[in-house]
Design a protein around this motif. Structure first.
Motif, PDB file in Angstrom:
ATOM      1  N   ALA A  83      56.791  21.126 -21.073  1.00 43.48           N
ATOM      2  CA  ALA A  83      57.156  22.457 -20.427  1.00 43.48           C
ATOM      3  C   ALA A  83      58.048  22.367 -19.363  1.00 43.48           C
ATOM      4  CB  ALA A  83      55.784  23.207 -20.003  1.00 43.48           C
ATOM      5  N   GLU A  84      58.060  21.104 -18.622  1.00 45.88           N
ATOM      6  CA  GLU A  84      58.871  20.949 -17.569  1.00 45.88           C
ATOM      7  C   GLU A  84      60.427  20.889 -18.160  1.00 45.88           C
ATOM      8  OE1 GLU A  84      57.201  17.519 -15.434  1.00 45.88           O
ATOM      9  OE2 GLU A  84      55.470  18.795 -14.592  1.00 45.88           O
ATOM     10  N   ASP A  85      60.488  19.904 -19.121  1.00 42.96           N
ATOM     11  CA  ASP A  85      61.619  19.724 -19.757  1.00 42.96           C
ATOM     12  C   ASP A  85      62.334  21.062 -20.049  1.00 42.96           C
ATOM     13  OD1 ASP A  85      61.347  16.962 -19.307  1.00 42.96           O
ATOM     14  OD2 ASP A  85      60.372  16.920 -21.248  1.00 42.96           O
ATOM     15  N   ILE A  86      61.606  21.911 -20.604  1.00 40.69           N
ATOM     16  CA  ILE A  86      62.276  23.247 -20.980  1.00 40.69           C
ATOM     17  C   ILE A  86      62.567  24.195 -19.752  1.00 40.69           C
ATOM     18  CG2 ILE A  86      61.546  25.566 -22.041  1.00 40.69           C
ATOM     19  CD1 ILE A  86      59.780  24.084 -24.153  1.00 40.69           C
ATOM     20  N   ALA A  87      61.684  23.992 -18.786  1.00 45.81           N
ATOM     21  CA  ALA A  87      62.068  24.712 -17.398  1.00 45.81           C
ATOM     22  C   ALA A  87      63.406  23.986 -16.828  1.00 45.81           C
ATOM     23  CB  ALA A  87      61.219  24.589 -16.339  1.00 45.81           C
ATOM     24  N   ARG A  88      63.546  22.778 -16.848  1.00 47.66           N
ATOM     25  CA  ARG A  88      64.934  22.285 -16.427  1.00 47.66           C
ATOM     26  C   ARG A  88      66.029  22.574 -17.134  1.00 47.66           C
ATOM     27  NH1 ARG A  88      62.894  17.793 -16.169  1.00 47.66           N
ATOM     28  NH2 ARG A  88      63.443  16.734 -18.037  1.00 47.66           N
ATOM     29  N   GLU A  89      65.864  22.572 -18.669  1.00 53.96           N
ATOM     30  CA  GLU A  89      67.016  22.946 -19.346  1.00 53.96           C
ATOM     31  C   GLU A  89      67.265  24.181 -19.337  1.00 53.96           C
ATOM     32  OE1 GLU A  89      68.946  20.777 -20.782  1.00 53.96           O
ATOM     33  OE2 GLU A  89      67.829  18.942 -20.246  1.00 53.96           O
ATOM     34  N   THR A  90      66.302  25.111 -19.036  1.00 57.86           N
ATOM     35  CA  THR A  90      66.529  26.616 -18.971  1.00 57.86           C
ATOM     36  C   THR A  90      67.537  26.931 -17.929  1.00 57.86           C
ATOM     37  OG1 THR A  90      64.472  27.168 -20.078  1.00 57.86           O
ATOM     38  CG2 THR A  90      65.394  28.844 -18.735  1.00 57.86           C
ATOM     39  N   ASN A  91      67.074  26.238 -16.724  1.00 61.73           N
ATOM     40  CA  ASN A  91      67.907  26.496 -15.439  1.00 61.73           C
ATOM     41  C   ASN A  91      69.467  26.023 -15.696  1.00 61.73           C
ATOM     42  OD1 ASN A  91      65.924  27.692 -14.028  1.00 61.73           O
ATOM     43  ND2 ASN A  91      64.931  25.791 -13.262  1.00 61.73           N
ATOM     44  N   ARG A  92      69.621  24.977 -16.515  1.00 64.72           N
ATOM     45  CA  ARG A  92      70.977  24.356 -16.599  1.00 64.72           C
ATOM     46  C   ARG A  92      71.669  25.131 -17.717  1.00 64.72           C
ATOM     47  NH1 ARG A  92      69.716  18.205 -17.364  1.00 64.72           N
ATOM     48  NH2 ARG A  92      68.795  17.581 -15.229  1.00 64.72           N
ATOM     49  N   ASP A  93      71.157  25.976 -18.617  1.00 60.40           N
ATOM     50  CA  ASP A  93      71.806  26.801 -19.479  1.00 60.40           C
ATOM     51  C   ASP A  93      72.492  27.960 -19.035  1.00 60.40           C
ATOM     52  OD1 ASP A  93      72.004  28.880 -21.858  1.00 60.40           O
ATOM     53  OD2 ASP A  93      71.402  27.079 -23.033  1.00 60.40           O
ATOM     54  N   LYS A  94      73.810  28.460 -19.184  1.00 61.46           N
ATOM     55  CA  LYS A  94      74.323  29.274 -18.580  1.00 61.46           C
ATOM     56  C   LYS A  94      73.770  30.540 -18.927  1.00 61.46           C
ATOM     57  CE  LYS A  94      78.571  26.848 -17.710  1.00 61.46           C
ATOM     58  NZ  LYS A  94      80.106  26.793 -18.147  1.00 61.46           N
ATOM     59  N   ILE A  95      73.611  30.878 -20.473  1.00 59.16           N
ATOM     60  CA  ILE A  95      73.227  32.005 -20.833  1.00 59.16           C
ATOM     61  C   ILE A  95      71.699  32.500 -20.395  1.00 59.16           C
ATOM     62  CG2 ILE A  95      72.877  33.423 -22.947  1.00 59.16           C
ATOM     63  CD1 ILE A  95      74.945  31.881 -24.212  1.00 59.16           C
ATOM     64  N   LEU A  96      70.908  31.419 -20.422  1.00 55.23           N
ATOM     65  CA  LEU A  96      69.375  31.736 -20.121  1.00 55.23           C
ATOM     66  C   LEU A  96      69.345  31.891 -18.568  1.00 55.23           C
ATOM     67  CD1 LEU A  96      67.733  29.190 -22.359  1.00 55.23           C
ATOM     68  CD2 LEU A  96      67.934  31.536 -22.516  1.00 55.23           C
ATOM     69  N   SER A  97      70.495  31.284 -17.734  1.00 55.62           N
ATOM     70  CA  SER A  97      70.295  31.558 -16.147  1.00 55.62           C
ATOM     71  C   SER A  97      70.751  33.047 -16.140  1.00 55.62           C
ATOM     72  CB  SER A  97      71.440  30.599 -15.547  1.00 55.62           C
ATOM     73  OG  SER A  97      71.042  29.068 -15.803  1.00 55.62           O
ATOM     74  N   LYS A  98      71.398  33.403 -16.782  1.00 47.91           N
ATOM     75  CA  LYS A  98      71.758  34.917 -16.710  1.00 47.91           C
ATOM     76  C   LYS A  98      70.488  35.756 -17.131  1.00 47.91           C
ATOM     77  CE  LYS A  98      76.746  34.688 -17.293  1.00 47.91           C
ATOM     78  NZ  LYS A  98      77.933  35.067 -18.121  1.00 47.91           N
ATOM     79  N   VAL A  99      69.980  35.585 -18.142  1.00 50.60           N
ATOM     80  CA  VAL A  99      68.692  35.968 -18.668  1.00 50.60           C
ATOM     81  C   VAL A  99      67.685  36.115 -17.467  1.00 50.60           C
ATOM     82  CG1 VAL A  99      66.817  36.408 -20.334  1.00 50.60           C
ATOM     83  CG2 VAL A  99      69.292  35.576 -21.028  1.00 50.60           C
ATOM     84  N   ILE A 100      67.379  35.006 -16.834  1.00 50.46           N
ATOM     85  CA  ILE A 100      66.481  34.893 -15.691  1.00 50.46           C
ATOM     86  C   ILE A 100      66.790  35.940 -14.749  1.00 50.46           C
ATOM     87  CG2 ILE A 100      65.527  33.477 -14.014  1.00 50.46           C
ATOM     88  CD1 ILE A 100      65.713  31.082 -15.861  1.00 50.46           C
ATOM     89  N   TYR A 101      68.090  35.856 -14.215  1.00 50.33           N
ATOM     90  CA  TYR A 101      68.515  36.829 -13.208  1.00 50.33           C
ATOM     91  C   TYR A 101      68.528  38.280 -13.595  1.00 50.33           C
ATOM     92  CZ  TYR A 101      71.990  39.427 -10.258  1.00 50.33           C
ATOM     93  OH  TYR A 101      72.406  40.285  -9.231  1.00 50.33           O
ATOM     94  N   TYR A 102      68.504  38.435 -14.775  1.00 47.05           N
ATOM     95  CA  TYR A 102      68.335  40.043 -15.112  1.00 47.05           C
ATOM     96  C   TYR A 102      66.885  40.490 -15.460  1.00 47.05           C
ATOM     97  CZ  TYR A 102      73.419  40.498 -16.535  1.00 47.05           C
ATOM     98  OH  TYR A 102      74.681  40.697 -16.504  1.00 47.05           O
ATOM     99  N   ILE A 103      66.004  39.251 -15.596  1.00 45.39           N
ATOM    100  CA  ILE A 103      64.713  39.457 -15.795  1.00 45.39           C
ATOM    101  C   ILE A 103      64.107  39.868 -14.176  1.00 45.39           C
ATOM    102  CG2 ILE A 103      62.430  38.526 -15.886  1.00 45.39           C
ATOM    103  CD1 ILE A 103      63.549  37.091 -18.449  1.00 45.39           C
TER     104      ILE A 103
END
Length: 585
Positions: free
Chosen positions: A126-146
């Protein structure tokens, strides 16, 4: 030679396992001498013959140890024989004087947890998924919209799939969740797919497993692409669903034929040919399956039914050889071969093969000379379930006569016979009378072609008995007889006398009006040396029926003209006295 003592754990083997272990020891000891060569294994334990015999299948119910030894022996070319112990004294002597061997510690099998075999099999958490999620440009925008809220409309193609599921997305420990499923970043998706397909499940099961744990846009397409390209899955895949494509029925008989071999049955082979239109079978018993035999029987069949347009066969050697292709190309026949190991493509011939075998098994009490003709007739007069007509009716447009036809009170044949008799009576053919002098055809090698004779008797509608000059009676047809007249004496003259004499002795002509008198006069003139005097010129007008008032010029005496000269030899001159009469007033 070699020998050794058993290890402590081998001493607890059963006797069957001990004997098998001794064989395996000898093969491993002399591996360099036995590999690639044929050798013989001699044992004094007979039960091993049924287990290790290379000509027999491996038994299903044997111990795992014997199974491993049997599989190892399949890599060698050997045969196994049995001999009693006293007959193999050399091996028995070595078994009583073995060489000592160092004992080997028994290997203990540890506990195996059926999950990840090594840390690299599941390389992230899960930590690796959280780290790669913050690095992903599209998922970073998704976090912002959430966190901040989604816009009313999203036109970006990369964010559109997330916008459609915006009410289901949530954020937990910097990991995006779709319901209870983790949204995997792009860098970890390939490793996730490998984990989902680790047990090489199918597309449906892999999708079901993925729907319980992970999600990302295009997950189903990625699973289909992964499973569809898995080499191991493709190598061990089951057969696809069968198709139901049927052959198109030809529009005329003997257009497409199917051929195949049946047998061996009682050491006999049968070449079977079936017409696709009429289901007409041809069954030939052969001693071999060579191309020459197939071509010879096809020539015989084509001479009876004609050349076909399409010939369907499997990929047997006799059907796809060079001689067979040359024969079919020379006769303008197109050959269609089936796919390997797919006999259903040539199902018409395969079904006939099964039918022929079943019928031959039920006729074991008969000889082959009786079996095959009876088989032919039975198959050709039996109506087909698909057409409700017999093969003979479809191919020949008639029914073949069998013994069953004799029990029907059918008078059609007698009616046809009576009609033919009446028709023959109405037709007046050539005939002659008893006592008539004729010339009959001589078929012996001696004498002339025609000999004189006399009609004795009429023995049939067109047959006569002729008496020869030697007094022998012979039988001749009316077509073998010609008219014969006695030779005229010298001094008899006149065309009218000759004609009247010929009319007295002539043979009557047929109803069509064909007159044989002229031909008979020519034959008579060739056989006789009659002298005909030419009448005088004054008598020609009376003989030819020319009126006396005719102004035609008579021919010169002594010459016969076939066309009368009705024109004057002098040039035409216009009359001058009556010139006025040529025009109307």
């Amino acid at each position: 030679m070699a020998s050794r003592t058993l290890h402590p754990h081998e001493r607890r083997y059963s006797q069957l396992d001990k004997e098998a272990a001794s064989i395996m020891f000898g093969i491993k000891k002399f591996h360099n001498y036995l590999t690639g060569r044929q050798f013989c294994i001699i044992t004094d334990h007979k039960p091993l013959l049924g287990i290790f015999d290379p000509k027999k299948p491996m038994p299903n119910m044997i111990s795992p140890r014997l199974t491993r030894i049997a599989i190892a022996l399949t890599s060698h070319n050997y045969e196994i024989k049995y001999k009693p112990g006293p007959e193999i004294g050399n091996a028995d002597h070595l078994s009583r004087w073995p060489q000592p061997v160092q004992s080997e510690p028994q290997t203990h099998i540890g506990e195996v947890l059926l999950m990840a075999e090594a840390p690299e099999d599941f390389p992230f958490d899960a930590e690796d998924i959280a780290r790669e999620t913050n690095r992903d440009k599209i998922l970073s925008k998704v976090i912002y919209y959430i966190q901040r809220g989604w816009p009313a409309k999203e036109t970006d193609a990369d964010l559109r799939p997330f916008w459609l599921h915006r009410t289901e997305l949530s954020l937990q420990e910097n990991c995006i969740l779709l319901g209870c499923r983790v949204v995997v970043p792009h860098t970890l998706r390939r490793a996730t797919l490998q984990i989902l397909h680790k047990t090489h499940t199918g597309i449906v099961q892999t999708k079901a497993l993925a729907r319980s744990y992970v999600w990302w846009p295009g997950l189903n397409d990625d699973i289909e692409l992964l499973v569809g390209g898995c080499v191991r899955c493709l190598e061990n895949r089951h057969m696809p669903p069968k198709t139901t494509h049927e052959w198109i029925t030809p529009s005329r008989p003997w257009s497409r034929i199917h051929i195949d071999f049946a047998g061996p049955y009682h050491n006999k082979y049968f070449l079977i040919i079936v017409d696709a239109y009429s289901r007409w079978p041809e069954v030939f018993m052969v001693n071999n399956t060579t191309t020459a035999t197939v071509i010879r029987l096809l020539r015989t069949t084509f001479a009876t039914h004609g050349l076909c347009e399409v010939l369907v066969s499997d990929n047997g050697t006799s059907f796809v050889s060079g001689d067979m292709k040359h024969f079919l190309q020379a006769n303008k026949i197109r050959q269609v071969t089936t796919a390997p190991y797919h006999p259903a493509t040539n199902g018409l011939a395969e079904r006939m093969v099964q039918t022929v075998k079943d019928k031959l098994k039920k006729m074991n009490d008969l000889s082959w000379d009786i079996k095959i003709p009876n088989l032919w007739l039975g198959l050709r007069v039996t109506p087909c379930t698909g057409t409700n007509k017999t093969p003979a009716e479809l191919l020949m447009n008639r029914q073949l006569r069998t013994l069953l036809d004799t029990i029907h009170p059918d008078n059609l044949k007698h009616k046809r016979t009576e009609i033919q008799i009446d028709n023959n009576k109405q037709i007046a053919g050539r005939e002659t009378t008893v006592g008539q002098n004729v010339m009959f055809r001589n078929y012996s090698n001696q004498g002339p072609k025609w000999l004189p004779g006399k009609v004795l008797q009429k023995s049939g509608p067109s047959n006569y008995k002729i008496e020869t000059e030697d007094g022998v009676a012979v039988n001749r047809h009316i077509d073998q007889l010609i008219k014969y007249k006695p030779r005229l004496e010298k001094g008899e003259e006149g065309i009218t006398d000759i004609t009247s004499e010929a009319n007295k002795d002539s043979i009557s002509t047929d109803s069509s009006g064909t007159n044989y008198q002229h031909g008979q006069q020519e034959n008579s003139s060739q056989e006789s040396e009659r002298i005909i005097e030419i009448p005088d010129a004054e008598k020609w007008a009376e003989i030819l029926g020319i009126p006396p008032s005719s102004e035609s010029t008579l021919p010169v005496p002594g010459k016969i003209r076939t066309k009368l000269n009705v024109h004057s030899r002098t040039p035409y001159q216009r009359p001058q006295d009556h010139i006025d009469n040529l025009y109307l007033s």
